[in-house]
Design a protein around this motif. Structure first.
Motif, PDB file in Angstrom:
ATOM      1  N   HIS A   1       0.844  -1.263   0.010  1.00  0.00           N
ATOM      2  CA  HIS A   1      -0.197   0.150   0.348  1.00  0.00           C
ATOM      3  C   HIS A   1       0.790   1.512   0.083  1.00  0.00           C
ATOM      4  CE1 HIS A   1      -3.609  -2.401   1.170  1.00  0.00           C
ATOM      5  NE2 HIS A   1      -2.873  -2.844   1.537  1.00  0.00           N
ATOM      6  N   GLN A   2       2.530   1.083   0.642  1.00  0.00           N
ATOM      7  CA  GLN A   2       3.050   2.674   0.624  1.00  0.00           C
ATOM      8  C   GLN A   2       2.515   3.500   1.608  1.00  0.00           C
ATOM      9  OE1 GLN A   2       6.000   2.948  -2.990  1.00  0.00           O
ATOM     10  NE2 GLN A   2       5.923   0.910  -2.620  1.00  0.00           N
ATOM     11  N   ASN A   3       2.175   4.642   0.482  1.00  0.00           N
ATOM     12  CA  ASN A   3       1.802   5.976   1.834  1.00  0.00           C
ATOM     13  C   ASN A   3       0.101   6.437   1.826  1.00  0.00           C
ATOM     14  OD1 ASN A   3       1.338   6.499  -1.161  1.00  0.00           O
ATOM     15  ND2 ASN A   3       3.090   8.435  -0.237  1.00  0.00           N
ATOM     16  N   THR A   4      -0.521   5.046   1.388  1.00  0.00           N
ATOM     17  CA  THR A   4      -1.959   5.181   0.928  1.00  0.00           C
ATOM     18  C   THR A   4      -3.060   3.799   2.810  1.00  0.00           C
ATOM     19  OG1 THR A   4      -2.544   2.914   0.386  1.00  0.00           O
ATOM     20  CG2 THR A   4      -1.671   5.157  -1.005  1.00  0.00           C
ATOM     21  N   VAL A   5      -2.127   3.545   3.293  1.00  0.00           N
ATOM     22  CA  VAL A   5      -2.743   3.376   4.721  1.00  0.00           C
ATOM     23  C   VAL A   5      -1.752   3.691   5.897  1.00  0.00           C
ATOM     24  CG1 VAL A   5      -0.826   1.349   3.934  1.00  0.00           C
ATOM     25  CG2 VAL A   5      -2.723   0.924   5.485  1.00  0.00           C
ATOM     26  N   ALA A   6      -3.375   3.901   6.186  1.00  0.00           N
ATOM     27  CA  ALA A   6      -2.694   4.751   8.076  1.00  0.00           C
ATOM     28  C   ALA A   6      -2.589   3.549   8.596  1.00  0.00           C
ATOM     29  CB  ALA A   6      -2.991   5.601   9.049  1.00  0.00           C
TER      30      ALA A   6
ATOM     31  N   TRP B   1       6.851   6.029   6.814  1.00  0.00           N
ATOM     32  CA  TRP B   1       5.059   5.356   6.670  1.00  0.00           C
ATOM     33  C   TRP B   1       4.481   4.827   8.414  1.00  0.00           C
ATOM     34  CZ3 TRP B   1       6.906   3.637   1.100  1.00  0.00           C
ATOM     35  CH2 TRP B   1       6.575   5.428   0.128  1.00  0.00           C
TER      36      TRP B   1
ATOM     37  N   GLU C   1      -5.829   2.426   9.793  1.00  0.00           N
ATOM     38  CA  GLU C   1      -6.432   1.699   9.579  1.00  0.00           C
ATOM     39  C   GLU C   1      -5.766   0.169  10.221  1.00  0.00           C
ATOM     40  OE1 GLU C   1      -5.581   3.443   6.135  1.00  0.00           O
ATOM     41  OE2 GLU C   1      -6.778   2.363   4.615  1.00  0.00           O
TER      42      GLU C   1
END
Ligand SMILES: [Zn+2]
Length: 413
Positions: A181-186, A200, A227
């Protein structure tokens, strides 16, 4: 000869006054070369013994004249920001000496009747890999585990005794999610201690002295919109409750828990007063992990295991398999060489057991059935057991039956 021995020899031959920081640095350097995880500096009757833990096993590094003991203790305490004049109570501290490039040392000083014993745990970011493919999964189990990690919500627990590779496995799991997911997941973590900095990931280090505990940290963390939440370890009821609840309310929670067996995790949590129906709806997978010492590539060769070890294989349906394996010369062990300090083993590899919590397992848990029945339900649904994973490493010649028996089958003996 290692650097420390060289230096001591030089001193003994009249090399002048001791440079204590150089001596301590040599000990750390030698331990890094051996890829040790811990250094034990122990005062004996008339000498200071230094042993290092390599691949889980203690071995001697060097003996140091006892006169250097107070100086070494003093130096290490200064490095780890401890009170060097206090010698009669235990102290803990941390050091990250710049000369060791990112290596972190966690130091524990403990007063014994012969003086202070020091144990240094080494965290070497460069020596660790967090590749999910290195966890010893067979392909089918890896696919199943990846599926579990891809669920948007639920609790995933990693379990095994101390030193079984749980931390490596949890970082590898987070590493997988990051890669995907790289930087698209918290992703947020609460750890004690943070052993590896991850890009990240918002990592928090507990500080119980300031009342920043798993419980208080996790309560605040829920308002940070994560998340994925990684919890270093579930040790108490309150942390367990938060983890289970978070797993039911739209978070993927990954944590570790100490348990003898994978299926025993349910009993452990139920003993912590977690209701079986909550567990059954939150827990989506339990991964059991063990580390086996691997045969040294420099000296491994065909061997025939002792009958007592083979007997364990013969008790199950594997009878013909044993004879085949002997005939095909599949069993290998290390006979000892310089590379492995004559231990026959070099490096470690993981074996894992993944229990996917499906309808069948859930039913058994909800009915408060014993651990054995949970295990049976999982095996019926195709769970590859730790023992099977260990045997696979054995018949691939990667490790010995004796090692697999000791690390994986201890609960069956
Ligand atoms: Zn060897």
């Amino acid at each position: 000869m290692n650097k420390t021995e060289d230096y001591l020899k030089e001193l003994a031959e009249g090399g002048g006054a001791v440079d204590i920081s150089a001596l301590v640095n040599h000990i750390v350097d030698d331990s890094l070369v051996l890829k040790a995880s811990d250094i034990h500096i122990e005062p004996w009757e008339d000498v200071l013994g230094v042993r290092v833990r390599c691949s889980g096993q203690l071995q001697e590094l060097v003996y140091i004249p006892k006169e250097y003991h107070p100086l070494i203790c003093g130096r290490i305490k200064v490095m780890a920001n401890m009170a060097s004049h206090i010698k009669d109570v235990p102290q803990d501290g941390k050091a990250a000496p710049p000369e060791f490039n990112g290596v972190q040392l966690r130091v524990s000083v403990f007063p014994t009747v012969r003086g202070e014993k020091i144990v240094i745990r080494i965290f070497n970011p460069k020596a660790r890999t967090f590749d999910i493919n290195s966890l010893g999964f067979d392909e089918e189990t890896l696919n199943k585990y990846v599926k579990v990690l891809n669920k948007p919500t639920g609790l995933v627990l990693l379990t095994g005794p101390t030193g079984s590779g749980k931390t490596t496995a949890i970082y590898a799991s987070i590493g997988y999610l990051l890669e995907k997911h790289q930087n698209t997941v918290a992703i947020a973590s609460v750890e004690d201690p943070v052993e590896q900095n991850l890009m990240w990931v918002n990592q928090a280090q507990l500080n119980p002295a300031q009342d920043f505990t798993y419980v208080s940290a996790l309560r605040s963390l829920m308002r940070q919109d994560p998340e994925v939440i990684m919890i270093g370890e579930i040790r108490d009821v309150d942390t367990a409750t938060i983890a289970v609840t978070a797993g039911m309310t739209g978070h993927l929670v990954i944590s570790t828990i100490h348990s003898g067996t994978t299926s025993g995790v349910f009993a452990r949590l139920i003993n912590m007063q977690i209701e079986p129906f909550l567990l059954a709806s939150s827990l989506i997978g339990v991964l059991g992990v063990r580390l086996l010492r691997l045969n040294c590539e420099g000296c491994k060769a065909v061997y025939t295991p002792e009958e007592f070890a083979l007997a364990h294989l013969r008790t199950s349906e594997g009878d013909a398999m044993v004879e085949d394996a002997i005939e095909q010369e599949l069993f290998r062990c290390g006979f000892g060489c310089d590379t492995c300090s004559n231990t026959g083993y070099a490096g470690r590899g993981a074996v894992t057991e993944l229990m996917v919590v499906n309808e069948d397992v859930r039913d058994v848990v909800m009915n408060r059935r014993p651990t054995r029945e949970i295990q049976e339900a999982a095996v019926k649904c195709g769970m590859q057991t730790l023992w099977e994973g260990g045997l696979r490493r054995v018949t691939n010649g990667e490790t010995t039956i004796e090692e697999a028996l000791m690390k994986v089958a201890s609960e069956m003996l």
